[in-house]
Design a protein around this motif. Structure first.
Motif, mmCIF file in Angstrom:
data_model
loop_
_atom_site.group_PDB
_atom_site.id
_atom_site.type_symbol
_atom_site.label_atom_id
_atom_site.label_comp_id
_atom_site.label_asym_id
_atom_site.label_seq_id
_atom_site.Cartn_x
_atom_site.Cartn_y
_atom_site.Cartn_z
ATOM 1 N N ASN A 133 29.787 60.491 35.087
ATOM 2 C CA ASN A 133 28.968 60.367 36.297
ATOM 3 C C ASN A 133 28.512 58.944 36.551
ATOM 4 O O ASN A 133 27.791 58.683 37.509
ATOM 5 N N LYS A 134 28.882 58.037 35.698
ATOM 6 C CA LYS A 134 28.412 56.655 35.766
ATOM 7 C C LYS A 134 29.390 55.779 36.536
ATOM 8 O O LYS A 134 30.582 55.761 36.257
ATOM 9 N N ASP A 135 28.865 55.038 37.517
ATOM 10 C CA ASP A 135 29.649 54.053 38.256
ATOM 11 C C ASP A 135 29.399 52.683 37.628
ATOM 12 O O ASP A 135 28.253 52.302 37.404
ATOM 13 N N ILE A 136 30.470 51.954 37.364
ATOM 14 C CA ILE A 136 30.371 50.654 36.718
ATOM 15 C C ILE A 136 31.111 49.647 37.588
ATOM 16 O O ILE A 136 32.244 49.897 37.994
ATOM 17 N N ASP A 137 30.471 48.509 37.892
ATOM 18 C CA ASP A 137 31.215 47.451 38.572
ATOM 19 C C ASP A 137 31.056 46.175 37.766
ATOM 20 O O ASP A 137 29.997 45.879 37.235
ATOM 21 N N ILE A 138 32.173 45.449 37.645
ATOM 22 C CA ILE A 138 32.268 44.308 36.748
ATOM 23 C C ILE A 138 32.843 43.116 37.505
ATOM 24 O O ILE A 138 33.850 43.242 38.213
ATOM 25 N N ASP A 139 32.217 41.969 37.345
ATOM 26 C CA ASP A 139 32.715 40.720 37.917
ATOM 27 C C ASP A 139 34.074 40.409 37.292
ATOM 28 O O ASP A 139 34.242 40.526 36.072
ATOM 29 N N ALA A 140 35.039 40.040 38.109
ATOM 30 C CA ALA A 140 36.383 39.747 37.593
ATOM 31 C C ALA A 140 37.112 38.805 38.544
ATOM 32 O O ALA A 140 36.821 38.772 39.737
ATOM 33 N N ARG A 141 38.054 38.067 37.995
ATOM 34 C CA ARG A 141 38.902 37.235 38.855
ATOM 35 C C ARG A 141 39.778 38.166 39.697
ATOM 36 O O ARG A 141 40.280 39.181 39.191
ATOM 37 N N PRO A 142 39.992 37.846 40.959
ATOM 38 C CA PRO A 142 40.852 38.686 41.782
ATOM 39 C C PRO A 142 42.251 38.862 41.210
ATOM 40 O O PRO A 142 42.832 39.934 41.333
ATOM 41 N N SER A 143 42.804 37.848 40.558
ATOM 42 C CA SER A 143 44.160 37.979 40.009
ATOM 43 C C SER A 143 44.197 39.083 38.945
ATOM 44 O O SER A 143 45.121 39.902 38.926
ATOM 45 N N ASP A 144 43.208 39.122 38.064
ATOM 46 C CA ASP A 144 43.145 40.180 37.053
ATOM 47 C C ASP A 144 42.884 41.535 37.709
ATOM 48 O O ASP A 144 43.483 42.545 37.344
ATOM 49 N N SER A 145 41.985 41.539 38.687
ATOM 50 C CA SER A 145 41.656 42.770 39.397
ATOM 51 C C SER A 145 42.885 43.355 40.077
ATOM 52 O O SER A 145 43.132 44.563 40.022
ATOM 53 N N ILE A 146 43.647 42.495 40.729
ATOM 54 C CA ILE A 146 44.842 42.942 41.451
ATOM 55 C C ILE A 146 45.885 43.474 40.471
ATOM 56 O O ILE A 146 46.513 44.503 40.729
ATOM 57 N N ALA A 147 46.065 42.812 39.336
ATOM 58 C CA ALA A 147 47.014 43.308 38.331
ATOM 59 C C ALA A 147 46.610 44.709 37.863
ATOM 60 O O ALA A 147 47.456 45.600 37.743
ATOM 61 N N LEU A 148 45.330 44.922 37.620
ATOM 62 C CA LEU A 148 44.855 46.255 37.217
ATOM 63 C C LEU A 148 45.064 47.271 38.330
ATOM 64 O O LEU A 148 45.501 48.406 38.087
ATOM 65 N N ALA A 149 44.764 46.882 39.572
ATOM 66 C CA ALA A 149 44.897 47.797 40.710
ATOM 67 C C ALA A 149 46.342 48.230 40.923
ATOM 68 O O ALA A 149 46.614 49.401 41.181
ATOM 69 N N VAL A 150 47.269 47.286 40.808
ATOM 70 C CA VAL A 150 48.682 47.621 40.988
ATOM 71 C C VAL A 150 49.120 48.611 39.913
ATOM 72 O O VAL A 150 49.790 49.606 40.202
ATOM 73 N N GLY A 151 48.710 48.375 38.661
ATOM 74 C CA GLY A 151 49.084 49.271 37.574
ATOM 75 C C GLY A 151 48.488 50.658 37.715
ATOM 76 O O GLY A 151 49.126 51.657 37.402
#
Length: 183
Positions: A133-151
């Motif tokens: 039930n916990k929402d977590i948001d974490i500061d990240a470089r967009p390049s790393d974020s995009i790599a995670l999102a694509v995967g």
């Protein structure tokens, strides 16, 4: 008996206050939805390309806005995004593969990523996780974020102010033979 009377009295008082406030809360007008385009826009990861000075660039596209957003990234992130776009797995896990596994082992899942800001030619992003039930948001470089999102096949969402500042028009190429309006 005295305790029951006190509780009953407080309950009646609460009911009376609730009844007195209820009509006021119902009469308030709901705020109007914001006018104009949305503040956040979902984008598609189109490709990774070679940029100037052997630096890579990831290209995001907004279908609704007909805009492209180029984000300059490092070689390792470019490689990770390219592999993930192609659906290929390296023989050993890369950093983003490791992070995918850590997120899963912690009982969380990636929900979406944002590119939220652009300051001094540096993009800023966030990853959003759900753990129970916990929402977590974490500061990240967009390049790393995009790599995670694509995967993980989750949305990449960009702030309108970022797209307005750094986006370029996604115009279709001219037809073969040039412009019809010229001789």
């Amino acid at each position: 008996m005295r305790r029951v009377g006190l509780v009953l009295g407080l309950g009646v008082l609460g009911l009376a206050v609730g009844v007195a406030v209820w009509p006021l809360s119902k009469s308030r007008a709901k705020p109007a939805p914001p006018k104009g385009p949305p503040a956040m826009i979902e984008m598609e990861v189109v490709r990774v390309a070679a940029g100037a000075n052997n630096q890579a660039v990831v290209i995001l596209r907004s279908q609704a806005e007909r805009k492209l957003l180029p984000i300059w990234i490092g070689e390792a992130e470019a490689n990770a995004i390219q592999l993930r776009l192609a659906g290929r797995k390296p023989p050993r896990p890369l950093t983003h593969d490791l992070l995918d596994r850590v997120i899963a082992q912690l009982g969380a899942r990636l929900v979406k990523v944002h590119v939220e800001d652009l300051r001094d030619n540096i993009f800023y992003g966030r990853v959003f996780l759900k753990q129970g039930n916990k929402d977590i948001d974490i500061d990240a470089r967009p390049s790393d974020s995009i790599a995670l999102a694509v995967g993980a096949r989750v949305p990449v969402i960009v702030a309108r102010r970022v797209l307005d500042a750094a986006g370029v028009d996604d115009k279709p190429p001219p037809p073969p033979g040039g412009d019809k309006d010229t001789l």
